[in-house]
Design a protein around this motif. Structure first.
Motif, PDB file in Angstrom:
ATOM      1  N   ASN A   4       7.991  30.445  44.513  1.00  0.00           N
ATOM      2  CA  ASN A   4       8.983  29.968  43.185  1.00  0.00           C
ATOM      3  C   ASN A   4       8.266  29.162  42.378  1.00  0.00           C
ATOM      4  O   ASN A   4       8.134  29.249  41.013  1.00  0.00           O
ATOM      5  N   VAL A   5       7.985  27.834  42.886  1.00  0.00           N
ATOM      6  CA  VAL A   5       7.526  26.745  41.960  1.00  0.00           C
ATOM      7  C   VAL A   5       6.121  27.230  41.314  1.00  0.00           C
ATOM      8  O   VAL A   5       6.231  26.793  39.822  1.00  0.00           O
ATOM      9  N   GLN A  55       8.256  14.091  40.464  1.00  0.00           N
ATOM     10  CA  GLN A  55       9.296  14.334  41.101  1.00  0.00           C
ATOM     11  C   GLN A  55       9.166  13.785  42.843  1.00  0.00           C
ATOM     12  O   GLN A  55      10.050  13.375  43.090  1.00  0.00           O
ATOM     13  N   GLU A  66       4.520  17.257  36.845  1.00  0.00           N
ATOM     14  CA  GLU A  66       5.814  17.107  37.593  1.00  0.00           C
ATOM     15  C   GLU A  66       5.675  16.601  39.075  1.00  0.00           C
ATOM     16  O   GLU A  66       6.564  16.033  39.335  1.00  0.00           O
ATOM     17  N   GLN A  67       4.525  17.152  39.702  1.00  0.00           N
ATOM     18  CA  GLN A  67       4.709  16.604  41.212  1.00  0.00           C
ATOM     19  C   GLN A  67       4.545  15.160  41.433  1.00  0.00           C
ATOM     20  O   GLN A  67       5.178  14.724  42.053  1.00  0.00           O
ATOM     21  N   PHE A  74       2.078  21.054  36.109  1.00  0.00           N
ATOM     22  CA  PHE A  74       2.690  21.281  37.521  1.00  0.00           C
ATOM     23  C   PHE A  74       2.185  19.788  38.142  1.00  0.00           C
ATOM     24  O   PHE A  74       2.892  19.311  38.835  1.00  0.00           O
ATOM     25  N   ARG A 133      -3.447  29.182  41.624  1.00  0.00           N
ATOM     26  CA  ARG A 133      -1.851  28.698  41.833  1.00  0.00           C
ATOM     27  C   ARG A 133      -1.684  29.006  43.453  1.00  0.00           C
ATOM     28  O   ARG A 133      -0.980  27.963  44.049  1.00  0.00           O
ATOM     29  N   HIS A 136       9.907  28.551  48.676  1.00  0.00           N
ATOM     30  CA  HIS A 136       9.761  27.488  47.554  1.00  0.00           C
ATOM     31  C   HIS A 136       8.615  27.334  46.850  1.00  0.00           C
ATOM     32  O   HIS A 136       8.824  27.401  45.486  1.00  0.00           O
ATOM     33  N   LEU A 137       7.432  27.211  47.308  1.00  0.00           N
ATOM     34  CA  LEU A 137       6.206  27.074  46.570  1.00  0.00           C
ATOM     35  C   LEU A 137       6.000  28.274  45.803  1.00  0.00           C
ATOM     36  O   LEU A 137       5.337  28.327  44.773  1.00  0.00           O
TER      37      LEU A 137
END
Length: 280
Positions: free
Chosen positions: A93-94, A156, A152-153, A149, A115, A90-91
């Motif tokens: 891809n994120v 979300q 966004e975190q 990012f 990243r 998941h990470l």
């Protein structure tokens, strides 16, 4: 929860020392650290399970692949194998680094390594993330991606974050509140906008077309701060003085073709603090 807190101060103020105490790599000489009501000194392992950390200056083990680095961190946090593998995918891809999963981290660019650092910080679904200059040494476009990012975190997942940075524009963009540290003491605690506006000085930019010498004579008579470059003049004023100042220029037949006014920024506030005398 959900707050992004800027943690600023001149070099040597105590920012990194504080973060290292929050991580348990330095022991405070006094005071107590609590995470969600839990004493960090009494239960460090339980507290750290919900804390993420990333630094723009941290070095990854160069011979391990990206996936191996994340797997080891997941193991340290005690994340079960199947969930750990899912979280890593998941990470990857994120953060847009899935294609790098089998690359050794020693071969990554600065942006790619950052990243991976951030992926490590978020692997345990933390309640709080400590970010020590996360965009240091990054190109502007990559730094902007990292900032996006982070926002966004927060949006979300409602994660709380503490960020140190020397980029005042970045702090103004990201942070809901800012703490200014100097010599180990908190000297300011407010929003970036409120701190900037606490400075009453503004900069007035003028393009002079006639009688520049009349302006400079007036500035010297009144002992005001100003700079000149050819026909460009920058004057520092209290905001409420602007109208009176322009009226005085008119009386002295000073003609200008352009004027702009820069209000104080967080960087202005920070520089003012940094130049002040040491706290006794």
């Amino acid at each position: 929860k959900g707050e992004i807190l800027g943690f600023l101060g001149p070099n040597g103020a105590g920012k990194t020392t504080t973060i290292q105490m929050l991580l348990g790599t330095l022991t405070p000489t006094s005071g107590t650290i609590y995470y969600n009501g839990l004493s960090f000194q009494e239960s460090p392992t339980a507290a750290l399970k919900k804390i993420g950390y990333a630094s723009g200056y941290e070095k990854l083990p160069p011979r391990l692949t990206v996936a191996e680095n994340l797997d080891i961190v997941g193991r340290i946090y005690g994340i079960p194998g199947s969930h750990r593998a899912q979280q890593i995918e998941h990470l990857l891809n994120v953060f847009g680094i899935h294609a790098l999963r089998d690359r050794q981290t020693g071969t990554l660019s600065a942006g790619q390594a950052t990243r991976v650092m951030l992926a490590k910080a978020f692997i345990a679904n933390p309640d709080l993330v400590l970010l020590d200059e996360p965009t240091a040494s990054l190109d502007p476009d990559v730094a902007q991606e990292v900032r996006n990012f982070i926002l966004e975190q927060r949006h979300q997942r409602n994660i709380a974050m503490l960020i140190t940075s020397h980029n005042m524009d970045e702090v103004t963009t990201l942070c809901d509140r800012v703490i200014i540290l100097k010599q180990g003491s908190i000297i300011a605690n407010d929003t970036p906008q409120a701190l900037a506006l606490s400075l009453c000085k503004v900069r007035v930019h003028l393009t002079i077309t006639e009688n520049l010498n009349h302006l400079t004579d007036y500035m010297q008579e009144t002992k005001r701060l100003f700079t000149t470059q050819e026909n460009q003049v920058v004057v520092e004023l209290d905001e409420q003085e602007i109208a009176y100042f322009l009226m005085q220029l008119s009386k002295r037949a000073v003609v200008y073709s352009a004027i702009s006014i820069d209000k104080p920024t967080l960087e202005d506030y920070f520089l003012t603090v940094a130049r002040q005398k040491e706290i006794v």
